[in-house]
Scaffold this motif. Structure first.
Motif, PDB file in Angstrom:
ATOM      1  N   LYS A  66       0.837  -1.203   0.000  1.00 33.70           N
ATOM      2  CA  LYS A  66       0.000   0.000   0.000  1.00 33.70           C
ATOM      3  C   LYS A  66       0.875   1.258   0.000  1.00 33.70           C
ATOM      4  CE  LYS A  66      -3.799  -2.236   2.509  1.00 33.70           C
ATOM      5  NZ  LYS A  66      -4.619  -2.237   3.744  1.00 33.70           N
ATOM      6  N   LYS A  67       0.321   2.331  -0.556  1.00 32.60           N
ATOM      7  CA  LYS A  67       1.074   3.584  -0.664  1.00 32.60           C
ATOM      8  C   LYS A  67       1.542   4.105   0.691  1.00 32.60           C
ATOM      9  CE  LYS A  67      -1.088   5.249  -4.930  1.00 32.60           C
ATOM     10  NZ  LYS A  67      -1.918   6.331  -5.537  1.00 32.60           N
ATOM     11  N   ILE A  68       0.769   3.818   1.733  1.00 33.04           N
ATOM     12  CA  ILE A  68       1.089   4.338   3.064  1.00 33.04           C
ATOM     13  C   ILE A  68       2.436   3.810   3.584  1.00 33.04           C
ATOM     14  CG2 ILE A  68      -0.098   2.476   4.316  1.00 33.04           C
ATOM     15  CD1 ILE A  68      -1.040   4.604   6.314  1.00 33.04           C
ATOM     16  N   PHE A  69       2.872   2.648   3.068  1.00 35.51           N
ATOM     17  CA  PHE A  69       4.122   2.052   3.521  1.00 35.51           C
ATOM     18  C   PHE A  69       5.326   2.445   2.670  1.00 35.51           C
ATOM     19  CE2 PHE A  69       0.924  -1.267   4.777  1.00 35.51           C
ATOM     20  CZ  PHE A  69       0.964  -0.975   6.134  1.00 35.51           C
ATOM     21  N   PHE A  70       5.086   3.137   1.559  1.00 30.65           N
ATOM     22  CA  PHE A  70       6.164   3.399   0.600  1.00 30.65           C
ATOM     23  C   PHE A  70       7.287   4.266   1.188  1.00 30.65           C
ATOM     24  CE2 PHE A  70       7.965   5.877  -2.990  1.00 30.65           C
ATOM     25  CZ  PHE A  70       8.570   4.815  -3.655  1.00 30.65           C
ATOM     26  N   LEU A  71       6.941   5.424   1.728  1.00 30.75           N
ATOM     27  CA  LEU A  71       7.961   6.322   2.281  1.00 30.75           C
ATOM     28  C   LEU A  71       8.669   5.720   3.503  1.00 30.75           C
ATOM     29  CD1 LEU A  71       6.376   9.889   1.891  1.00 30.75           C
ATOM     30  CD2 LEU A  71       8.244   8.868   0.582  1.00 30.75           C
ATOM     31  N   PRO A  72       7.933   5.094   4.449  1.00 27.72           N
ATOM     32  CA  PRO A  72       8.631   4.429   5.554  1.00 27.72           C
ATOM     33  C   PRO A  72       9.607   3.356   5.087  1.00 27.72           C
ATOM     34  CG  PRO A  72       6.325   4.696   6.101  1.00 27.72           C
ATOM     35  CD  PRO A  72       6.477   5.090   4.664  1.00 27.72           C
ATOM     36  N   LEU A  73       9.249   2.632   4.009  1.00 27.62           N
ATOM     37  CA  LEU A  73      10.150   1.610   3.472  1.00 27.62           C
ATOM     38  C   LEU A  73      11.406   2.230   2.875  1.00 27.62           C
ATOM     39  CD1 LEU A  73       8.017  -1.177   1.751  1.00 27.62           C
ATOM     40  CD2 LEU A  73       9.900  -1.493   3.347  1.00 27.62           C
ATOM     41  N   LEU A  74      11.233   3.321   2.150  1.00 31.64           N
ATOM     42  CA  LEU A  74      12.384   4.023   1.580  1.00 31.64           C
ATOM     43  C   LEU A  74      13.318   4.495   2.691  1.00 31.64           C
ATOM     44  CD1 LEU A  74      11.063   6.270  -1.355  1.00 31.64           C
ATOM     45  CD2 LEU A  74      12.339   4.140  -1.491  1.00 31.64           C
ATOM     46  N   PHE A  75      12.733   5.053   3.738  1.00 37.62           N
ATOM     47  CA  PHE A  75      13.526   5.545   4.862  1.00 37.62           C
ATOM     48  C   PHE A  75      14.284   4.401   5.538  1.00 37.62           C
ATOM     49  CE2 PHE A  75      13.902   6.504   9.441  1.00 37.62           C
ATOM     50  CZ  PHE A  75      14.719   7.620   9.372  1.00 37.62           C
ATOM     51  N   SER A  76      13.591   3.307   5.831  1.00 38.37           N
ATOM     52  CA  SER A  76      14.231   2.165   6.487  1.00 38.37           C
ATOM     53  C   SER A  76      15.319   1.559   5.610  1.00 38.37           C
ATOM     54  CB  SER A  76      13.190   1.090   6.824  1.00 38.37           C
ATOM     55  OG  SER A  76      12.380   1.504   7.893  1.00 38.37           O
ATOM     56  N   SER A  77      15.090   1.508   4.305  1.00 39.50           N
ATOM     57  CA  SER A  77      16.093   0.960   3.379  1.00 39.50           C
ATOM     58  C   SER A  77      17.350   1.816   3.368  1.00 39.50           C
ATOM     59  CB  SER A  77      15.522   0.873   1.962  1.00 39.50           C
ATOM     60  OG  SER A  77      14.393   0.037   1.928  1.00 39.50           O
ATOM     61  N   PHE A  78      17.160   3.134   3.350  1.00 43.11           N
ATOM     62  CA  PHE A  78      18.313   4.050   3.349  1.00 43.11           C
ATOM     63  C   PHE A  78      19.100   3.933   4.653  1.00 43.11           C
ATOM     64  CE2 PHE A  78      20.254   8.209   4.224  1.00 43.11           C
ATOM     65  CZ  PHE A  78      21.055   8.334   3.091  1.00 43.11           C
ATOM     66  N   VAL A  79      18.383   3.872   5.776  1.00 44.37           N
ATOM     67  CA  VAL A  79      19.037   3.735   7.087  1.00 44.37           C
ATOM     68  C   VAL A  79      19.768   2.399   7.170  1.00 44.37           C
ATOM     69  CG1 VAL A  79      18.662   3.531   9.574  1.00 44.37           C
ATOM     70  CG2 VAL A  79      17.425   5.266   8.271  1.00 44.37           C
ATOM     71  N   SER A  80      19.133   1.340   6.657  1.00 48.72           N
ATOM     72  CA  SER A  80      19.743   0.011   6.669  1.00 48.72           C
ATOM     73  C   SER A  80      21.054  -0.009   5.887  1.00 48.72           C
ATOM     74  CB  SER A  80      18.768  -1.004   6.067  1.00 48.72           C
ATOM     75  OG  SER A  80      19.391  -2.253   5.896  1.00 48.72           O
ATOM     76  N   LEU A  81      21.031   0.584   4.703  1.00 51.19           N
ATOM     77  CA  LEU A  81      22.228   0.626   3.859  1.00 51.19           C
ATOM     78  C   LEU A  81      23.338   1.446   4.519  1.00 51.19           C
ATOM     79  CD1 LEU A  81      23.368  -0.270   1.126  1.00 51.19           C
ATOM     80  CD2 LEU A  81      22.467   1.847   0.140  1.00 51.19           C
ATOM     81  N   SER A  82      22.977   2.582   5.095  1.00 51.23           N
ATOM     82  CA  SER A  82      23.955   3.421   5.792  1.00 51.23           C
ATOM     83  C   SER A  82      24.546   2.681   6.990  1.00 51.23           C
ATOM     84  CB  SER A  82      23.289   4.721   6.271  1.00 51.23           C
ATOM     85  OG  SER A  82      22.721   5.425   5.202  1.00 51.23           O
ATOM     86  N   LEU A  83      23.686   1.930   7.678  1.00 57.58           N
ATOM     87  CA  LEU A  83      24.117   1.146   8.839  1.00 57.58           C
ATOM     88  C   LEU A  83      25.154   0.099   8.442  1.00 57.58           C
ATOM     89  CD1 LEU A  83      23.866  -0.178  11.682  1.00 57.58           C
ATOM     90  CD2 LEU A  83      21.852  -1.368  10.803  1.00 57.58           C
ATOM     91  N   ILE A  84      24.857  -0.663   7.383  1.00 58.27           N
ATOM     92  CA  ILE A  84      25.770  -1.713   6.926  1.00 58.27           C
ATOM     93  C   ILE A  84      27.122  -1.128   6.539  1.00 58.27           C
ATOM     94  CG2 ILE A  84      26.142  -3.532   5.215  1.00 58.27           C
ATOM     95  CD1 ILE A  84      23.032  -3.600   4.929  1.00 58.27           C
ATOM     96  N   ALA A  85      27.083  -0.039   5.768  1.00 59.87           N
ATOM     97  CA  ALA A  85      28.324   0.602   5.326  1.00 59.87           C
ATOM     98  C   ALA A  85      29.146   1.091   6.515  1.00 59.87           C
ATOM     99  CB  ALA A  85      27.999   1.760   4.383  1.00 59.87           C
ATOM    100  N   ALA A  86      28.472   1.684   7.506  1.00 62.11           N
ATOM    101  CA  ALA A  86      29.168   2.214   8.691  1.00 62.11           C
ATOM    102  C   ALA A  86      29.803   1.086   9.508  1.00 62.11           C
ATOM    103  CB  ALA A  86      28.193   3.006   9.558  1.00 62.11           C
ATOM    104  N   VAL A  87      29.079  -0.025   9.678  1.00 63.72           N
ATOM    105  CA  VAL A  87      29.613  -1.157  10.447  1.00 63.72           C
ATOM    106  C   VAL A  87      30.828  -1.750   9.756  1.00 63.72           C
ATOM    107  CG1 VAL A  87      29.144  -3.515  11.227  1.00 63.72           C
ATOM    108  CG2 VAL A  87      27.443  -1.727  11.595  1.00 63.72           C
ATOM    109  N   TYR A  88      30.724  -1.979   8.449  1.00 61.68           N
ATOM    110  CA  TYR A  88      31.852  -2.560   7.706  1.00 61.68           C
ATOM    111  C   TYR A  88      33.065  -1.636   7.716  1.00 61.68           C
ATOM    112  CZ  TYR A  88      28.869  -6.278   5.828  1.00 61.68           C
ATOM    113  OH  TYR A  88      28.051  -7.363   5.688  1.00 61.68           O
TER     114      TYR A  88
END
Length: 293
Positions: A66-88
């Motif tokens: 649903k559209k209501i989840f689109f922006l939260p998913l984008l935000f979580s994906s960006f944070v997740s990617l930043s998290l992985i890069a920072a840990v490595y």
């Protein structure tokens, strides 16, 4: 029925921790054998997508949301990617046990957020258990603070903030979408973000120099997707705060694996901090069980 769900949730989260423990060691092995950080991140997300697609197909799950989840998913994906890069990036400067323990102090952040927002209430014993984790982590990083690894510790603190944000926002999405659909979208959007960043910044693309490095690259992707899928599945049974606290076993498993495969051992002071963290988890869990009884 509740007891069965509770037991299942605990077992799933502990299995998630065991899977995640393999991730940092395999990542470091792959990086040491010639893999670039971009390839490590890209392959991790790509392997996740490849593994999740057939599961979604056989479970007849729709990838459309649903559209209501689109922006939260984008935000979580960006944070997740930043998290992985920072840990490595951090584990290039400090040992894995130290890095994982700092990052996995995120239950403190989760507890603070859920308490402030009135989503959960904690007893004095639970707060003392959580605060004791801070003490254990301070003891654990004490030696490293004075050995020229301050930059690595700062990067880990940033990773801790990102981890807290990611787990809190994604657990809400997992409740609505399910852990499989959530992880599919997290990997999909992370891949898109990686491709966009490559076009903008032209990151180095290097694969490992031998078969050991390639196997480590593959293991990194497989156990990453298993760990997060199991983590969010477990959180649906026992709640995000309890799941987060139990996931503090991640650094314990990661330390054991790092000792076996990378010969990275803790000093006496670090071992003391390690034990304090472990005991804090135990007393937190005991307090939860007592309160439910």
């Amino acid at each position: 029925m509740k007891e069965k769900k509770n037991t299942l949730g605990i077992l799933v989260v502990l299995l998630s921790s065991l899977c995640f423990a393999i991730v940092p060691s395999s990542a470091k092995t792959s990086l040491d054998l010639g893999s670039s950080l971009f390839i490590l991140l890209f392959s991790r997300c790509l392997i996740g997508l490849v593994l999740l697609l057939p599961i979604l197909f056989f479970q007849k799950e729709s990838v459309f949301i649903k559209k209501i989840f689109f922006l939260p998913l984008l935000f979580s994906s960006f944070v997740s990617l930043s998290l992985i890069a920072a840990v490595y990036h951090a584990i290039e400067y400090i040992n894995i046990a130290l890095g994982m323990t700092i990052v996995y102090a995120f239950p403190i952040g989760i507890a603070l957020i859920t308490s402030i927002r009135g989503e959960e209430k904690y007893s004095l014993k639970e707060w003392l258990s959580i605060l004791t984790v801070i003490l254990g982590l301070f003891i654990l990083v004490y030696d490293e603070m004075f050995t020229g690894s301050l930059y690595g510790i700062v990067v880990c603190i940033i990773s801790f903030i990102l981890m807290t944000t990611f787990v809190y926002t994604s657990s809400k999405l997992a409740d609505s979408l399910g852990s499989i659909v959530l992880n599919f979208h997290l990997n999909l959007w992370s891949l898109i973000f990686l491709l966009m960043s490559y076009l903008l910044f032209s990151f180095t693309i290097k694969i490992p120099e031998n078969s050991v490095g390639l196997i480590a690259l593959f293991f990194n992707g497989v156990f990453y997707i298993l760990s997060y899928t199991l983590f969010f599945w477990g959180s649906r049974f026992i709640g995000v705060t309890r799941t987060s606290v139990l996931s503090l076993t991640d650094p314990i498993f990661a330390t054991v694996i790092a000792m076996i495969f990378l010969n990275q051992f803790l000093s006496i002071i670090e071992s003391l901090g390690f034990i304090v963290v472990l005991l804090s988890i135990y007393f937190f869990e005991r307090s939860k069980i007592t309160k439910k009884s």
